[in-house]
Design an enzyme around this catalytic site. Structure first.
Site, PDB file in Angstrom:
ATOM      1  N   CYS A   1       0.832  -1.210   0.000  1.00  0.00           N
ATOM      2  CA  CYS A   1       0.000   0.000   0.000  1.00  0.00           C
ATOM      3  C   CYS A   1       0.869   1.265   0.000  1.00  0.00           C
ATOM      4  O   CYS A   1       1.555   1.556   0.979  1.00  0.00           O
ATOM      5  CB  CYS A   1      -0.910  -0.034   1.226  1.00  0.00           C
ATOM      6  SG  CYS A   1      -1.874   1.467   1.465  1.00  0.00           S
TER       7      CYS A   1
ATOM      8  N   CYS B   1      -0.036   3.862   2.699  1.00  0.00           N
ATOM      9  CA  CYS B   1       0.376   3.354   4.023  1.00  0.00           C
ATOM     10  C   CYS B   1       1.854   3.630   4.268  1.00  0.00           C
ATOM     11  O   CYS B   1       2.260   3.936   5.390  1.00  0.00           O
ATOM     12  CB  CYS B   1       0.128   1.846   4.129  1.00  0.00           C
ATOM     13  SG  CYS B   1      -1.592   1.357   3.958  1.00  0.00           S
TER      14      CYS B   1
END
Length: 104
Positions: A64, A67
């Site tokens: 991600c 993230c």
């Protein structure tokens, strides 16, 4: 925006109880002791849900992109608070059950 407001409200909570160390240290700085990786569901229950201190939970994944940007920023913020707030990191690929339970 809503996440920022929620984090600001969380950080404005008064500290409860003596400063305690929960989990294992990865380094010697106070910031590293305030951040820990969740190992399983019972570890999450013990170290996050039943913790007397406020805990910011970072549900993340290795793949991600956002993230990877947000994680280090949260860690820095938690480190600045010197143990008043803890941070739990949950890899959603390893702990899918927690991600589903908390609707992440």
């Amino acid at each position: 925006m809503a996440q920022r407001l929620a984090l600001q409200r969380l950080l404005s909570l008064p500290a409860r109880g003596p400063l305690a160390f929960h989990g294992r240290a990865f380094g010697t700085s106070a910031g590293r002791r305030s951040t820990f990786n969740v190992q399983d569901g019972s570890d999450f229950q013990d170290r996050v849900v039943n913790n007397p201190k406020p805990v910011v939970v970072d549900f993340h994944a290795q793949w991600c992109g956002p993230c990877k940007i947000l994680g280090p920023r949260l860690e820095k913020l938690v480190a600045k608070l010197e143990g008043k707030v803890l941070m739990a990191k949950v890899d959603i690929d390893d702990h899918t059950d927690l991600a589903i339970e908390y609707e992440v």
